[in-house]
Enzyme design. Sequence first.
Site, PDB file in Angstrom:
ATOM      1  N   TYR A 127       0.658  -1.168   0.231  1.00 47.86           N
ATOM      2  CA  TYR A 127       0.163   0.246  -0.170  1.00 47.86           C
ATOM      3  C   TYR A 127       0.995   1.347  -0.198  1.00 47.86           C
ATOM      4  O   TYR A 127       0.618   2.071  -0.877  1.00 47.86           O
ATOM      5  CB  TYR A 127      -0.874  -0.177   1.456  1.00 47.86           C
ATOM      6  CG  TYR A 127      -1.863   1.203   1.236  1.00 47.86           C
ATOM      7  CD1 TYR A 127      -3.647   1.235  -0.058  1.00 47.86           C
ATOM      8  CD2 TYR A 127      -1.492   2.275   2.118  1.00 47.86           C
ATOM      9  CE1 TYR A 127      -4.085   1.751   0.380  1.00 47.86           C
ATOM     10  CE2 TYR A 127      -2.674   3.318   2.478  1.00 47.86           C
ATOM     11  CZ  TYR A 127      -4.309   2.620   1.517  1.00 47.86           C
ATOM     12  OH  TYR A 127      -4.894   3.641   1.445  1.00 47.86           O
ATOM     13  N   LYS A 135       1.142   4.682  -2.681  1.00 48.42           N
ATOM     14  CA  LYS A 135       0.978   5.314  -2.533  1.00 48.42           C
ATOM     15  C   LYS A 135       2.161   6.532  -2.575  1.00 48.42           C
ATOM     16  O   LYS A 135       2.177   7.455  -3.367  1.00 48.42           O
ATOM     17  CB  LYS A 135       0.156   5.668  -1.646  1.00 48.42           C
ATOM     18  CG  LYS A 135      -0.936   5.237  -1.181  1.00 48.42           C
ATOM     19  CD  LYS A 135      -2.240   5.568  -2.059  1.00 48.42           C
ATOM     20  CE  LYS A 135      -3.745   5.222  -1.591  1.00 48.42           C
ATOM     21  NZ  LYS A 135      -4.888   5.798  -2.487  1.00 48.42           N
TER      22      LYS A 135
END
Length: 242
Positions: free
Chosen positions: A147, A151
């Site tokens: 994740y 990002k």
Amino acid sequence: MLTFHDGPYLVTGASGGIGAATVRRLRSAGCTVYASGRDTDKIRALCDETGAFPLPFDLRDEASIEGAVSGIDWYGVVNCGGDGGEIAAPQDTDIEVFDRVIAVNARGTLLVTKYAAREMIAAGRGGAIVNVSSQASLVALTGHVSYGASKGAVDTITRVSALELGPHGIRVNAVNPTVVMTPMSAWYWDKPETGGKLLEAMPLGRYATEDEIAAPIAFLLSNEASMISAVTLPIDGGFTAV
């Protein structure tokens, strides 16, 4: 009171909490909004509630994105669609999950920007793009290698897009929220051993609400933010400053 161009605006991830809150905020300001998300029933209900228009497409499919986004003279875009992936250390990471998270969060953001920006440039009115990133791109969080990597890529896409699209009058920014107790987050953070530690380290000592993320998104889309571009804005109660 914020003022806006009348649009149209595209919000991806609108079947989730932050995306839906953003659609509601833009519609309450009188903007023309198109809502996209993976849960078509939620999108339909949101559009019935707010008067937004549904625009279904698959963030992992370039042809689907191109077909849906092309041909509309966008003024604003919110890239909010996301995949939370898994909690795993680098040595335990499921590469198929990593690839999926990158495909949705980073590649999907770039593809929506690619095709929407073409329409924005052709329309010649300028505009604004806001990408929903995460505090996980700014600091290391245990288990968040997939994740956080996705990002981090979103932040870079934001800065490079701001550089490239600025001459066309198109601003590109990102928001980097802390935990919001959406279903995507609650399964991990709503536990004393994880969420408790985060709250102890956060100066404000609480999670964000969906509206507390949607409000800065709306500001960055608004006329009042006309000189703001290439920003990655933490909305994290001070967590990344500790």
